[in-house]
Every structure is written in C-alpha cells, then in structure tokens.
Design a protein around this motif. Structure first.
Motif, mmCIF file in Angstrom:
data_model
loop_
_atom_site.group_PDB
_atom_site.id
_atom_site.type_symbol
_atom_site.label_atom_id
_atom_site.label_comp_id
_atom_site.label_asym_id
_atom_site.label_seq_id
_atom_site.Cartn_x
_atom_site.Cartn_y
_atom_site.Cartn_z
ATOM 1 N N ALA A 401 41.572 14.439 22.498
ATOM 2 C CA ALA A 401 41.570 15.902 22.480
ATOM 3 C C ALA A 401 41.608 16.460 23.899
ATOM 4 N N ARG A 402 42.273 17.580 24.047
ATOM 5 C CA ARG A 402 42.289 18.304 25.319
ATOM 6 C C ARG A 402 41.449 19.561 25.158
ATOM 7 N N ARG A 403 40.564 19.787 26.129
ATOM 8 C CA ARG A 403 39.631 20.903 25.996
ATOM 9 C C ARG A 403 39.379 21.544 27.347
ATOM 10 N N GLY A 404 39.248 22.848 27.342
ATOM 11 C CA GLY A 404 38.918 23.579 28.561
ATOM 12 C C GLY A 404 38.076 24.791 28.232
ATOM 13 N N THR A 405 37.380 25.304 29.241
ATOM 14 C CA THR A 405 36.557 26.495 29.034
ATOM 15 C C THR A 405 36.677 27.430 30.220
ATOM 16 N N PHE A 406 36.519 28.705 29.944
ATOM 17 C CA PHE A 406 36.344 29.729 30.965
ATOM 18 C C PHE A 406 35.038 30.455 30.665
ATOM 19 N N LEU A 407 34.170 30.563 31.671
ATOM 20 C CA LEU A 407 32.970 31.380 31.547
ATOM 21 C C LEU A 407 33.363 32.859 31.495
ATOM 22 N N PRO A 408 32.486 33.720 30.995
ATOM 23 C CA PRO A 408 32.823 35.150 30.935
ATOM 24 C C PRO A 408 33.190 35.747 32.293
ATOM 25 N N GLN A 409 32.643 35.167 33.373
ATOM 26 C CA GLN A 409 32.934 35.694 34.705
ATOM 27 C C GLN A 409 34.425 35.631 35.050
ATOM 28 N N VAL A 410 35.176 34.737 34.379
ATOM 29 C CA VAL A 410 36.595 34.558 34.700
ATOM 30 C C VAL A 410 37.414 35.789 34.321
ATOM 31 N N TRP A 411 36.892 36.605 33.390
ATOM 32 C CA TRP A 411 37.609 37.833 33.031
ATOM 33 C C TRP A 411 37.805 38.750 34.239
ATOM 34 N N GLU A 412 36.929 38.619 35.247
ATOM 35 C CA GLU A 412 37.061 39.475 36.431
ATOM 36 C C GLU A 412 38.395 39.242 37.134
ATOM 37 N N SER A 413 38.884 38.003 37.118
ATOM 38 C CA SER A 413 40.164 37.704 37.760
ATOM 39 C C SER A 413 41.317 37.618 36.765
ATOM 40 N N LEU A 414 40.993 37.499 35.461
ATOM 41 C CA LEU A 414 42.028 37.422 34.422
ATOM 42 C C LEU A 414 41.691 38.426 33.317
ATOM 43 N N PRO A 415 41.835 39.723 33.573
ATOM 44 C CA PRO A 415 41.366 40.729 32.606
ATOM 45 C C PRO A 415 42.247 40.878 31.367
ATOM 46 N N ASP A 416 43.485 40.388 31.413
ATOM 47 C CA ASP A 416 44.381 40.528 30.268
ATOM 48 C C ASP A 416 44.167 39.366 29.295
ATOM 49 N N PRO A 417 43.851 39.623 28.021
ATOM 50 C CA PRO A 417 43.570 38.534 27.074
ATOM 51 C C PRO A 417 44.705 37.525 26.941
ATOM 52 N N GLU A 418 45.957 37.986 26.940
ATOM 53 C CA GLU A 418 47.081 37.054 26.827
ATOM 54 C C GLU A 418 47.118 36.107 28.027
ATOM 55 N N HIS A 419 46.938 36.666 29.215
ATOM 56 C CA HIS A 419 46.938 35.851 30.428
ATOM 57 C C HIS A 419 45.735 34.910 30.440
ATOM 58 N N PHE A 420 44.595 35.399 29.969
ATOM 59 C CA PHE A 420 43.369 34.604 29.906
ATOM 60 C C PHE A 420 43.596 33.349 29.055
ATOM 61 N N ILE A 421 44.175 33.535 27.857
ATOM 62 C CA ILE A 421 44.434 32.400 26.965
ATOM 63 C C ILE A 421 45.460 31.457 27.574
ATOM 64 N N ALA A 422 46.507 32.008 28.178
ATOM 65 C CA ALA A 422 47.547 31.163 28.779
ATOM 66 C C ALA A 422 46.975 30.298 29.895
ATOM 67 N N GLU A 423 46.136 30.887 30.737
ATOM 68 C CA GLU A 423 45.547 30.124 31.841
ATOM 69 C C GLU A 423 44.532 29.103 31.335
ATOM 70 N N LEU A 424 43.842 29.433 30.249
ATOM 71 C CA LEU A 424 42.894 28.477 29.675
ATOM 72 C C LEU A 424 43.634 27.274 29.098
ATOM 73 N N LYS A 425 44.787 27.513 28.473
ATOM 74 C CA LYS A 425 45.623 26.400 28.015
ATOM 75 C C LYS A 425 46.014 25.511 29.194
ATOM 76 N N ARG A 426 46.438 26.155 30.274
ATOM 77 C CA ARG A 426 46.867 25.386 31.442
ATOM 78 C C ARG A 426 45.716 24.555 31.996
ATOM 79 N N LYS A 427 44.542 25.152 32.079
ATOM 80 C CA LYS A 427 43.380 24.423 32.584
ATOM 81 C C LYS A 427 43.065 23.213 31.715
#
Length: 458
Positions: A401-427
């Motif tokens: 399995a591939r897994r990643g997480t972003f803490l809530p603080q990451v929204w400060e630099s990635l405020p757009d939900p679509e971008h947030f999910i895309a970057e979390l996939k990449r991570k």
C-alpha cells in the motif's frame, strides 16, 4: 466455572470467520469515528444488539469512544435482556469463559463470587446458551479493549433498584466499564418508530428510570444503569439514533436502535495538558526526568492517543516525527516521538546537547482518524474542511500500500482542496491519474502546543 460458553449467533448476526469479523468491526469503527479530542472515556455505554448489518453502524460510535481505554479498562460488566428463556432476577452463565471468533474472554471469578451473595443473582446456564444480546457486543469489545475479564448478566424480572445495587457493587474505578445491551421499539411503522424512539432517547438522556419494555427490550438493565448514573451526577450523550429502515431493512416494520454514553462531564484539553506534554518531550530529548515520573499514573496520559513532536533550533525545523493512529499510551507516544524527532529524522542532523538552550518543541495531539465516505471525487472535495482537516490518503492494501498524510497546517500553503489532494497523492507516491474513488481517505483534527506560546500563557 470451567465450562466455556460457545458462540450461538456467529454466522447469523455477524461473520463466523475471524478475519471477516475483524474487518467488519474495524470498518464500522472507522466510519463512526468522531473523536471529540477530549480526555477520558465513558463509564457506561448503551448499545443495540441486532445483527451487525442492522445495528452495527449505530453501536459503533459508542465503541469508538472506548478506543482510548485500551490497556486501562480491564473488566467489563455486561448486562442485557433475556430473549429465549424466562429469568427471574439476574442470571450468571455458570461458565468460566466466553468464546468468540476473535478469541476467548475469561469470566471475572472474583466478581461472580461477590454476586452470588445477592439473592437476586443465580447461575442459569440456559439463559446464556442461545442469548444474542450479550454475545454480539463481545467482538466490538475485544477490538477496542483487547484483553479484559467479563461479568455477564442476563436480566429478567427484577426491580431497577436491584440492578442499580448490583452495578454499585461492581462499580470499581477506571478499570471497570459497564455496557447495557438494548434495542428500542420493535416492529412499528417507520415514522411511528421514529416518534417513539425519539421520546425514549429524550427520557434516557434525562435519566428517567421509568422506561418500559415497549420502548426498549432492555428497559430493566437500562433503568438500573440510569439510576446508578444519576446518583453519581453523570452527564449523558446521545450518539446515534436510527432504526432498521435506515440501515438495512424495509420501513413497514422496523426495530429502533440507539447508542448512548454516560460519564463525568467531559473536560477539555488545555494549556496545562500542553505544558505537561511539552515538558515530557523536552525531558525525552534532554535526558532529564521529572514530569515523566510524576505523569505515569495520570489516566489521560495512559489513554491510547497519537501525537507528533516537532523540534526547531533557532526557528529552523530540525525534526518532526509522529504517529497517525493510536497504538500506545499518550505518554509513551510523546516520549518516543520526541526522541525520534531529535535524533532519528534522517532529513536533519541529530540535535546536540549544546543546542538544547536554543531548541523549541511543539507537540500535536491527533484525533482518531475517521474514514470519509464518498462515491464521487466532487463529493469528497465538498466534505473537506480546509485549515481543519488533516488527511491520510491510502491506495492499496497490505505491505504494498502507498500512504501519505498532510497535517492541517499544510492548508496554509495549499489552500485549494483540489491542489491539496493532488499534492497528497504525489507525496504518497500515487500516480496523478489514480482515481480518488480507488483510494481510502481518512480525516483527523489536531490540537497543538508550542513551548514559546505556553510560556506566554503562564
């Protein structure tokens, strides 16, 4: 007391196969998770007892609140009504253990010995042999509490006051949990059931001990528990209220289900908790001892919780290590994560002793992750709360399995939900074209305390 009570409804009310049962219970809990991020756990829960497809989703929120109690609760007093055999008083099983597909649970011999002195309590094996009201609770309890002993009582014709006296006898401290098994209304049309169950729920949270058996099949043990809880000034919470028409059945004749939690008024995590956690983290990094010894017996630090610890020197990040899902007591989790953040985060050089005076620590406390249910990508996006949700995204199962997480603080630099999910996939190392509907996504919330801010609040 050497007899073992075998499962009577495995394969009927819930899966017989251990791996399927374990997965089903975990799935119910993951969807139900609604951790309020407050210390403590209930002393009493009231949960329904139908087949899991019907009442499992309603029982799960109560059991989810008990997950921090793993390793603390060592005894469960379990009361439910009799469906198969008439009982006068309260019936013990005449057995030394209960088996489920998930393993064996020992009956608490010392508690049973105490109960035998009560004229209203007697051994009655036939009352337990085919009774489902107690049995269906056991796999949930095994999942959230691990190892515990059991005091199982089938309750028949007996005054509620006598039930309350038995509960008083077995009350104990944090090590003892009381579980009342009861459904609500039976075989009414959907809207009539909603009306009756709503009134019953209001009576329960109002500590009215005069609930009758048309309102709840477990009215007698429930009323006894309400008397005991009211006497101690407990608070009550309605967690879920539905019926079989909402979960898995038709609407012409439904059964009502509710889950409730009772305990002392919930405290909130505050600055004092934060100071204790940050002090533990500093002691772990610096190798000193003080709060560590003092904190070992505090119940809130023995609860199963997940944390992150961040270390900065002169304002620059030098380590951040944590756990996403609880698997050890909070005190141990903070100590281990602090040591790892200071010396094992491979992105940075270990913290040296000469840097201790310029070091600042931050401890984050995570809620239990809850799975987000969605069928379309847009449905997922609409459920996200930017700035509040931490997310865990997973693709696949098992070691691959591939897994990643972003803490809530990451929204400060990635405020757009679509971008947030895309970057979390990449991570997580998941291909950008992978559909989110093929992924499992959980959310969690965070409370955090920074050393410098806590000093300012002193």
């Amino acid at each position: 007391m050497d007899a073992v009570r075998a499962p009577a409804v495995a394969g009927l009310f819930y899966p017989r196969e251990p791996h399927l049962l374990a997965r089903e219970v975990r799935d119910f809990l993951d969807v139900a998770a609604s951790d309020p991020l407050t210390p403590g756990f209930p002393k009493i829960v009231v949960v329904p007892h139908a087949g899991y497809i019907y009442s499992g989703p309603v029982a799960a929120p109560a059991y989810d609140l008990l997950r921090p109690a793993l390793g603390i609760v060592r005894r469960v007093v379990l009361l439910g009504p009799c469906h198969r055999v008439p009982v006068r008083g309260m019936a013990l099983p005449g057995a030394g253990a209960f088996d489920t597909p998930l393993g064996r649970i020992a009956v608490d011999r010392a508690a049973v010995g105490k109960l035998r002195a009560d004229p209203n309590v007697a051994d009655m094996r036939e009352a337990h042999d085919f009774e489902h009201a107690l049995e269906v609770q056991l796999p949930f309890l095994q999942t959230v509490l691990g190892d515990f002993s059991l005091v199982p009582l089938v309750v028949g014709a007996i005054p509620a006051q006598a039930v309350a006296r038995v509960l008083d006898l077995l009350w104990g401290g944090d090590e003892t949990l009381i579980v009342i098994s009861s459904d609500l209304s039976h075989y009414l049309p959907y809207e009539d059931a909603r009306s009756m169950d709503g009134a019953t729920a209001r009576a329960i949270v109002g500590f009215d001990p005069h609930i009758n058996h048309e309102q709840a099949c477990g009215a007698t043990p429930l009323s006894g528990a309400l008397l005991a809880a009211r006497q101690r000034g407990f608070g009550a919470r309605l967690l879920d209220l539905r019926n079989s028409g909402d979960t898995a059945g038709g609407s012409s004749r439904v059964v009502g289900y509710g889950s409730f939690a009772f305990g002392t008024t919930a405290a909130q995590y505050g600055a004092d908790h934060g100071r204790r956690l940050v002090a533990l983290a500093r002691e772990a990094v610096c190798g000193t001892r003080g709060t560590d010894r003092m904190a070992q017996d505090e119940t809130w630090l023995r609860e199963m919780r997940a944390s992150f610890v961040s270390v900065k020197v002169d304002g620059a990040l030098r380590g951040c290590v944590g756990t996403l899902e609880p698997h050890r007591p909070l005190r141990e989790d903070v100590l281990a994560n602090a040591r790892a953040a200071a010396s094992l985060d491979t992105r940075f050089a270990p913290i040296s002793e000469r840097e201790f005076d310029r070091m600042e620590l931050e401890v984050s406390l995570l809620s239990r992750p809850s799975r987000i249910a969605f069928e379309e990508h847009n449905e997922l996006i609409s459920q996200l709360a930017p700035g509040e949700d931490g997310l865990i995204l997973q693709y696949g199962e098992g070691p691959a399995a591939r897994r990643g997480t972003f803490l809530p603080q990451v929204w400060e630099s990635l405020p757009d939900p679509e971008h947030f999910i895309a970057e979390l996939k990449r991570k997580a190392g998941i291909a950008p074209e992978t559909r989110t509907t093929a992924c499992s996504i959980k959310r969690y919330r965070v409370l955090k305390w920074r050393e410098s801010e806590l000093k300012g609040q002193a």
